[in-house]
Write a protein that holds these residues in place. Structure first.
Motif, short mmCIF file in Angstrom:
data_model
loop_
_atom_site.label_atom_id
_atom_site.label_comp_id
_atom_site.label_asym_id
_atom_site.label_seq_id
_atom_site.Cartn_x
_atom_site.Cartn_y
_atom_site.Cartn_z
N ARG A 277 0.82 -1.21 0.00
CA ARG A 277 0.00 0.00 0.00
C ARG A 277 0.86 1.26 0.00
NH1 ARG A 277 -5.10 -1.06 4.14
NH2 ARG A 277 -6.06 -2.78 2.97
N GLU A 278 1.95 1.23 0.75
CA GLU A 278 2.83 2.39 0.79
C GLU A 278 3.45 2.64 -0.58
OE1 GLU A 278 5.02 5.66 2.27
OE2 GLU A 278 3.18 4.64 2.87
N LEU A 279 3.81 1.57 -1.29
CA LEU A 279 4.39 1.73 -2.61
C LEU A 279 3.39 2.37 -3.58
CD1 LEU A 279 6.81 1.26 -4.46
CD2 LEU A 279 5.90 -1.03 -4.94
N SER A 280 2.15 1.93 -3.51
CA SER A 280 1.11 2.53 -4.36
C SER A 280 0.91 4.00 -4.03
CB SER A 280 -0.22 1.78 -4.19
OG SER A 280 -0.14 0.48 -4.71
N ASN A 281 0.90 4.31 -2.74
CA ASN A 281 0.71 5.71 -2.33
C ASN A 281 1.88 6.59 -2.78
OD1 ASN A 281 -1.69 5.05 -1.06
ND2 ASN A 281 -0.75 4.77 0.95
N LEU A 282 3.09 6.07 -2.68
CA LEU A 282 4.26 6.83 -3.10
C LEU A 282 4.24 7.09 -4.61
CD1 LEU A 282 7.08 5.10 -1.01
CD2 LEU A 282 6.41 7.50 -0.86
N LYS A 283 3.86 6.08 -5.38
CA LYS A 283 3.79 6.25 -6.83
C LYS A 283 2.71 7.27 -7.21
CE LYS A 283 5.65 1.77 -8.26
NZ LYS A 283 5.36 0.48 -8.95
N SER A 284 1.58 7.22 -6.53
CA SER A 284 0.51 8.18 -6.80
C SER A 284 0.96 9.59 -6.46
CB SER A 284 -0.75 7.82 -6.02
OG SER A 284 -1.28 6.58 -6.44
N ALA A 285 1.66 9.73 -5.33
CA ALA A 285 2.15 11.04 -4.92
C ALA A 285 3.18 11.57 -5.92
CB ALA A 285 2.75 10.96 -3.52
N ARG A 286 4.03 10.69 -6.42
CA ARG A 286 5.02 11.13 -7.41
C ARG A 286 4.33 11.59 -8.69
NH1 ARG A 286 8.12 10.75 -11.75
NH2 ARG A 286 10.39 11.04 -11.49
N ASP A 287 3.33 10.83 -9.13
CA ASP A 287 2.60 11.22 -10.34
C ASP A 287 1.96 12.60 -10.18
OD1 ASP A 287 3.25 8.84 -11.56
OD2 ASP A 287 1.34 7.85 -11.11
N ALA A 288 1.39 12.82 -9.00
CA ALA A 288 0.75 14.12 -8.75
C ALA A 288 1.78 15.25 -8.75
CB ALA A 288 0.00 14.09 -7.42
N LEU A 289 2.94 15.00 -8.15
CA LEU A 289 3.98 16.02 -8.10
C LEU A 289 4.54 16.29 -9.50
CD1 LEU A 289 5.50 17.83 -6.09
CD2 LEU A 289 7.24 16.04 -5.93
N TYR A 290 4.73 15.23 -10.27
CA TYR A 290 5.23 15.40 -11.64
C TYR A 290 4.24 16.20 -12.48
CZ TYR A 290 7.17 14.35 -16.23
OH TYR A 290 7.71 14.47 -17.49
N THR A 291 2.95 15.94 -12.28
CA THR A 291 1.92 16.67 -13.01
C THR A 291 1.98 18.16 -12.68
OG1 THR A 291 0.45 14.75 -13.10
CG2 THR A 291 -0.57 16.91 -13.35
N ARG A 292 2.20 18.50 -11.42
CA ARG A 292 2.31 19.90 -11.04
C ARG A 292 3.54 20.55 -11.68
NH1 ARG A 292 1.67 20.37 -4.65
NH2 ARG A 292 2.00 22.57 -5.19
N MET A 293 4.65 19.80 -11.74
CA MET A 293 5.86 20.34 -12.34
C MET A 293 5.65 20.58 -13.85
SD MET A 293 9.74 18.76 -12.49
CE MET A 293 9.32 17.52 -13.74
N VAL A 294 5.01 19.63 -14.52
CA VAL A 294 4.77 19.76 -15.95
C VAL A 294 3.84 20.93 -16.24
CG1 VAL A 294 3.64 18.64 -17.92
CG2 VAL A 294 5.27 17.36 -16.52
N ALA A 295 2.85 21.13 -15.39
CA ALA A 295 1.94 22.27 -15.57
C ALA A 295 2.69 23.59 -15.46
CB ALA A 295 0.82 22.21 -14.54
N ARG A 296 3.77 23.59 -14.71
CA ARG A 296 4.54 24.83 -14.49
C ARG A 296 5.50 25.11 -15.65
NH1 ARG A 296 7.35 27.99 -10.42
NH2 ARG A 296 9.59 27.98 -10.80
N ARG A 297 6.15 24.06 -16.19
CA ARG A 297 7.19 24.34 -17.18
C ARG A 297 7.18 23.42 -18.41
NH1 ARG A 297 12.05 20.50 -16.74
NH2 ARG A 297 10.77 18.63 -16.48
N GLY A 298 6.21 22.47 -18.48
CA GLY A 298 6.16 21.56 -19.62
C GLY A 298 7.02 20.33 -19.41
N VAL A 299 6.89 19.34 -20.33
CA VAL A 299 7.63 18.09 -20.19
C VAL A 299 9.08 18.27 -20.63
CG1 VAL A 299 7.76 15.68 -20.95
CG2 VAL A 299 5.53 16.74 -20.53
#
Length: 414
Positions: A277-299
């Motif tokens: 469960r912790e691994l799933s939560n960490l991966k979801s959190a990383r995806d969310a953080l990456y999405t915020r970064m991409v929204a700021r400056r693109g891929v």
């Protein structure tokens, strides 16, 4: 693991149809399930029904209009008949059956049954406004019962319970949120770049493996270029990647050594389930953080082609290349996590040989060591006739969809 899926009155699927992810009468789901049919036969309706069920579980509480009826797409000939969705799956080692029925106004029925040791155990059953909790789940009664007054008539109890972390219902909710992915519709360059960038940036191994497969596909791509992480997010992403790698390593050690699992429990009070469960939560959190970064400056993604000095932006790529770039990271993520992946028109814009090589990733035990499953549709009989199952262990279940004279779709095993 997904064992079966039933749908009634969704788009062209007017009557109840059942997709069993096994071959013959066997109880064990196969790695690959192919669904074949002519154009407009109803293949997309089947994949869309699976996506509709997943979306309802994840979003009925927060995404559906609280003053409107449930989101559904009944057959145009039967708009007032209820729609029903039922899935049989294995979550955290326990078989479950979950289903719900919707009409134009409310959720008319919803149920979750567990089947430990092949014996049915009612977790809960909902009929209109009445919700019954099974006797085997008395210990969880308070957690579930506290949520019952909060459930809207047009939303699912599982949706609310998963978001509020009612323990008895978390395994089923997590299966829909973390272990099922559906891919359909045309490829959008921005979405493809986002998924590709997220996958490649997560680890060097991901980048090497994906690039090797791209080169094998003979698309002319020799390298992938991706911008460094935004300094505002770089440290957080790096720390997350370290935590993800360490948690995954501990899970691997638990799987290979019961003694290690016992030691973790004895010294730290941590179980294998808690790690998962912790691994799933960490991966979801990383995806969310990456999405915020991409929204700021693109891929910041570019692709290098043999013999061409200037790197390509993803919007410069051909339709076939874009389709491959969309499929590969999705498939590799599914293989890494043991996920169920449903893809509509897997060979759209790809040759039969290219699509077949992708399917083989799920059939080969060496590339599919975690029990991932692929469900795909195709109108190419050639792809089906390749007999993708190459051993008893890697057989493919094949189904056929056809349009009846009444304008509805029927599903039959081949």
């Amino acid at each position: 693991m997904l064992r079966s899926f039933q749908v009634t009155n969704h788009r062209s699927l007017a009557d109840r149809q059942e997709l069993r992810l096994s071959r013959g009468s066997g109880p064990v789901a196969v790695p690959v399930t192919g669904v074949h049919g002519a154009g407009a036969a109803g293949k997309t309706s089947l994949i869309d029904a699976l996506e509709q069920m997943r979306d309802a579980v994840l979003n009925s509480v927060t995404g559906w209009d609280p003053y409107a009826g449930p989101v559904r797409s009944p057959h145009l000939g039967f708009p007032d008949r209820p729609s029903e969705f039922v899935a049989g799956f294995v979550a955290e080692g326990v078989p479950y059956t979950y289903g719900f029925q919707l009409d134009n106004a409310d959720v008319t029925a919803e149920w979750l049954h567990a089947h430990p040791r092949s014996r049915k155990r009612i977790v809960f059953e909902r009929n209109g406004e009445q919700i019954k909790i099974g006797p085997m789940f008395e210990a969880a009664r308070y957690g579930i019962a506290a949520l019952i007054p909060l459930v809207r008539p047009n939303a699912l109890l599982l949706s609310l319970a998963g978001q509020m972390y009612a323990e008895a219902l978390v395994p089923a909710y997590r299966w829909f949120s973390a272990m099922l992915e559906v891919q359909q519709g045309p490829a959008q360059a921005s979405a493809v770049a986002h998924r590709l960038g997220s996958h490649v940036s997560a680890s060097g191994d991901n980048a090497v493996r994906l690039l090797m497969l791209l080169r094998t596909a003979d698309l002319g791509i020799t390298d992938l270029l991706i911008a460094e992480n935004d300094p505002l997010y770089a440290d957080y992403l790096r720390d997350m990647d370290v935590d993800i790698a360490e948690t995954a390593k501990q899970l691997e050690l638990c799987a290979s050594s019961p003694g290690h699992a016992d030691k973790l429990l004895r010294e730290n009070g941590i179980t294998e389930l808690m790690l998962d469960r912790e691994l799933s939560n960490l991966k979801s959190a990383r995806d969310a953080l990456y999405t915020r970064m991409v929204a700021r400056r693109g891929v910041g993604l570019n692709l290098v082609h043999a013999g061409i000095d200037n790197a390509f932006d993803i919007t410069d790529e051909s339709t076939a290349t874009l389709s491959m770039l969309r499929l590969l990271p999705t498939m590799l993520d599914a293989l890494d996590s043991g996920r169920v992946l449903a893809i509509d028109d897997i060979d759209a814009d790809l040759s039969t040989e290219e699509a077949d090589r992708l399917i083989q990733l799920f059939q080969n035990p060496e590339t599919n060591s975690r029990g991932a499953q692929l469900i795909f549709t195709t109108k190419s009989r050639t792809l089906i006739d390749r007999g993708n199952g190459r051993s008893q262990r890697t057989r493919t279940a094949v189904w056929h969809v056809r349009r009846t004279e009444s304008g509805s779709s029927e599903l039959a095993a081949l």
